[in-house]
Design a protein around this motif. Structure first.
Motif, PDB file in Angstrom:
ATOM      1  N   ARG A  71     -10.801   6.306  -3.293  1.00  0.00           N
ATOM      2  CA  ARG A  71     -10.184   6.927  -4.481  1.00  0.00           C
ATOM      3  C   ARG A  71      -9.649   8.318  -4.166  1.00  0.00           C
ATOM      4  NH1 ARG A  71     -14.877   6.526  -8.620  1.00  0.00           N
ATOM      5  NH2 ARG A  71     -13.495   7.843  -9.876  1.00  0.00           N
ATOM      6  N   VAL A  72     -10.213   8.977  -3.164  1.00  0.00           N
ATOM      7  CA  VAL A  72      -9.637  10.243  -2.707  1.00  0.00           C
ATOM      8  C   VAL A  72      -8.265  10.000  -2.092  1.00  0.00           C
ATOM      9  CG1 VAL A  72      -9.882  12.102  -1.011  1.00  0.00           C
ATOM     10  CG2 VAL A  72     -11.855  11.395  -2.362  1.00  0.00           C
ATOM     11  N   TYR A  73      -8.132   8.940  -1.321  1.00  0.00           N
ATOM     12  CA  TYR A  73      -6.844   8.608  -0.689  1.00  0.00           C
ATOM     13  C   TYR A  73      -5.780   8.317  -1.746  1.00  0.00           C
ATOM     14  CZ  TYR A  73      -3.392   6.127   2.163  1.00  0.00           C
ATOM     15  OH  TYR A  73      -2.230   5.731   2.776  1.00  0.00           O
ATOM     16  N   SER A  74      -6.115   7.526  -2.742  1.00  0.00           N
ATOM     17  CA  SER A  74      -5.137   7.120  -3.750  1.00  0.00           C
ATOM     18  C   SER A  74      -4.780   8.246  -4.710  1.00  0.00           C
ATOM     19  CB  SER A  74      -5.666   5.924  -4.551  1.00  0.00           C
ATOM     20  OG  SER A  74      -6.789   6.296  -5.335  1.00  0.00           O
ATOM     21  N   GLY A  75      -5.557   9.329  -4.706  1.00  0.00           N
ATOM     22  CA  GLY A  75      -5.303  10.432  -5.617  1.00  0.00           C
ATOM     23  C   GLY A  75      -6.026  10.312  -6.943  1.00  0.00           C
ATOM     24  N   HIS A  76      -6.807   9.244  -7.121  1.00  0.00           N
ATOM     25  CA  HIS A  76      -7.556   9.088  -8.369  1.00  0.00           C
ATOM     26  C   HIS A  76      -8.631  10.157  -8.501  1.00  0.00           C
ATOM     27  CE1 HIS A  76     -10.385   7.039 -11.220  1.00  0.00           C
ATOM     28  NE2 HIS A  76      -9.244   6.791 -11.815  1.00  0.00           N
ATOM     29  N   MET A  86       0.846  -1.188   0.000  1.00  0.00           N
ATOM     30  CA  MET A  86       0.000   0.000   0.000  1.00  0.00           C
ATOM     31  C   MET A  86       0.884   1.241   0.000  1.00  0.00           C
ATOM     32  SD  MET A  86      -2.966   0.949   2.742  1.00  0.00           S
ATOM     33  CE  MET A  86      -3.736   2.562   2.786  1.00  0.00           C
ATOM     34  N   THR A  87       0.430   2.301  -0.613  1.00  0.00           N
ATOM     35  CA  THR A  87       1.218   3.532  -0.715  1.00  0.00           C
ATOM     36  C   THR A  87       0.566   4.663   0.071  1.00  0.00           C
ATOM     37  OG1 THR A  87       0.052   4.135  -2.751  1.00  0.00           O
ATOM     38  CG2 THR A  87       2.127   2.908  -2.966  1.00  0.00           C
ATOM     39  N   LEU A  88       1.350   5.690   0.352  1.00  0.00           N
ATOM     40  CA  LEU A  88       0.852   6.869   1.050  1.00  0.00           C
ATOM     41  C   LEU A  88       0.020   7.732   0.095  1.00  0.00           C
ATOM     42  CD1 LEU A  88       4.082   7.869   2.999  1.00  0.00           C
ATOM     43  CD2 LEU A  88       1.980   6.902   3.990  1.00  0.00           C
ATOM     44  N   PRO A  89      -0.864   8.567   0.621  1.00  0.00           N
ATOM     45  CA  PRO A  89      -1.622   9.480  -0.254  1.00  0.00           C
ATOM     46  C   PRO A  89      -0.685  10.478  -0.917  1.00  0.00           C
ATOM     47  CG  PRO A  89      -1.982  10.006   2.062  1.00  0.00           C
ATOM     48  CD  PRO A  89      -1.243   8.706   2.039  1.00  0.00           C
ATOM     49  N   PRO A  90      -1.079  11.040  -2.044  1.00  0.00           N
ATOM     50  CA  PRO A  90      -0.192  11.946  -2.790  1.00  0.00           C
ATOM     51  C   PRO A  90       0.166  13.226  -2.040  1.00  0.00           C
ATOM     52  CG  PRO A  90      -2.404  11.973  -3.718  1.00  0.00           C
ATOM     53  CD  PRO A  90      -2.372  10.855  -2.718  1.00  0.00           C
ATOM     54  N   SER A  91      -0.671  13.658  -1.096  1.00  0.00           N
ATOM     55  CA  SER A  91      -0.403  14.896  -0.358  1.00  0.00           C
ATOM     56  C   SER A  91      -1.147  14.857   0.977  1.00  0.00           C
ATOM     57  CB  SER A  91      -0.839  16.125  -1.165  1.00  0.00           C
ATOM     58  OG  SER A  91      -2.240  16.109  -1.375  1.00  0.00           O
ATOM     59  N   PHE A  92      -0.729  15.743   1.871  1.00  0.00           N
ATOM     60  CA  PHE A  92      -1.395  15.817   3.174  1.00  0.00           C
ATOM     61  C   PHE A  92      -2.844  16.304   3.048  1.00  0.00           C
ATOM     62  CE2 PHE A  92      -2.262  17.952   7.298  1.00  0.00           C
ATOM     63  CZ  PHE A  92      -2.174  16.830   8.105  1.00  0.00           C
ATOM     64  N   PRO A  93      -3.142  17.321   2.202  1.00  0.00           N
ATOM     65  CA  PRO A  93      -4.542  17.702   2.002  1.00  0.00           C
ATOM     66  C   PRO A  93      -5.408  16.542   1.503  1.00  0.00           C
ATOM     67  CG  PRO A  93      -3.114  19.423   1.177  1.00  0.00           C
ATOM     68  CD  PRO A  93      -2.228  18.279   1.521  1.00  0.00           C
ATOM     69  N   ALA A  94      -4.838  15.696   0.632  1.00  0.00           N
ATOM     70  CA  ALA A  94      -5.586  14.532   0.155  1.00  0.00           C
ATOM     71  C   ALA A  94      -5.902  13.581   1.311  1.00  0.00           C
ATOM     72  CB  ALA A  94      -4.794  13.803  -0.929  1.00  0.00           C
ATOM     73  N   PHE A  95      -4.960  13.452   2.236  1.00  0.00           N
ATOM     74  CA  PHE A  95      -5.189  12.602   3.403  1.00  0.00           C
ATOM     75  C   PHE A  95      -6.300  13.168   4.285  1.00  0.00           C
ATOM     76  CE2 PHE A  95      -4.142  11.542   7.872  1.00  0.00           C
ATOM     77  CZ  PHE A  95      -4.329  10.170   7.797  1.00  0.00           C
TER      78      PHE A  95
END
Length: 267
Positions: free
Chosen positions: A222-227, A136-145
């Motif tokens: 999908r918000v977490y993954s950046g999609h 599993m990967t981290l979210p693309p940015s802190f706001p996305a998290f």
């Protein structure tokens, strides 16, 4: 409100006692996550066209599903409430000095929170340390998290509001199995638990976007993954709030209506 918060706290403390069951659930969900990833990996390897969601995003999507499974599944239920309704012992619940809808809502919310608290952290920690491409990967940015956390919490509140209709329908049918089966099948499919919503045909994806189920699982993951980019995530969170307010209002109205017609043992 203090009554509902007390119910939430007591039920969470009760749910946190089932550590052995949670450990067994972690093992099952971890194994199921690996199998699901392998299936989609083979699908992506031989896909004729480029899928609308990348394999990396999909793997993160699957691990979030497994970690927060009790947040997003309709089959997670309270058999005690079904027993109260079908046996006629609902009369005892009506004697409580609080609104029944809020009392049951807090109880169901606490059950999901306590179960998820015991299961999510082991799955998330292990999934981060798996070898590629299974990790599993981290979210693309802190706001996305932060947007993911907001969407996940609202998705949980929305799912509890949807599940309340299961118990309301039991007043009419007196058998919860039919409603449970229908809600579980429709809910899991259109929430993206079987096939992620981006991989559905266009006409089916349009139906999923209209129904409230995808806003409980597919959207926050999908918000977490950046999609789903941040500006679209904010619009989606607004839709979640609208669905939540509408379903809670309808649920309270429906419960009050069936209670006026309810017949318990002794008349």
């Amino acid at each position: 409100m203090r009554v509902y918060l007390s119910v939430l706290k007591l039920r969470m403390n009760m749910g946190l006692q089932y550590r052995t069951a949670a450990l067994a659930g972690v093992a099952t969900q971890f194994f199921w996550g690996i199998i699901t990833i392998m299936i989609f990996e083979a699908f992506y390897e031989y896909a004729a066209n480029t899928p609308p969601i990348s394999l990396k995003e999909l793997i993160t999507y699957i691990w979030l599903q497994q970690a927060f499974l009790v947040f997003i599944t309709m089959w997670f239920r309270d058999n005690e409430l079904f027993e109260l309704i079908t046996s006629g012992n609902i009369a005892y619940e009506l004697c409580r000095p609080c609104e029944l809808y809020g009392f049951w809502y807090a109880k169901l919310l606490a059950q999901r929170l306590s179960s998820a608290f015991l299961r999510c952290f082991p799955i998330l920690i292990i999934s981060f340390f798996l070898p590629k491409p299974y990790n599993m990967t981290l979210p693309p940015s802190f706001p996305a998290f932060l947007l993911f956390l907001s969407a996940l919490i609202l998705g949980l509140l929305l799912l509890v509001a949807i599940s309340m209709f299961l118990y309301i329908s039991a007043f009419v049918t007196l058998s919860p199995m039919g409603s449970l089966l229908v809600f579980s099948v429709l809910g899991e499919f259109f929430a993206g638990l079987i096939i992620p919503v981006p991989l559905m045909p266009d006409w089916l994806e349009k139906i999923a976007n209209v129904l409230p189920f995808r806003w409980t699982a597919d959207f926050p993951f999908r918000v977490y993954s950046g999609h789903i980019p941040p500006h679209d995530a904010i619009s989606g969170i607004t839709i979640q709030l609208i669905y939540l307010v509408g379903l809670v209002w309808l649920g309270r109205a429906a419960l009050n209506r069936v209670l006026r017609k309810a017949v318990v043992q002794g008349g």
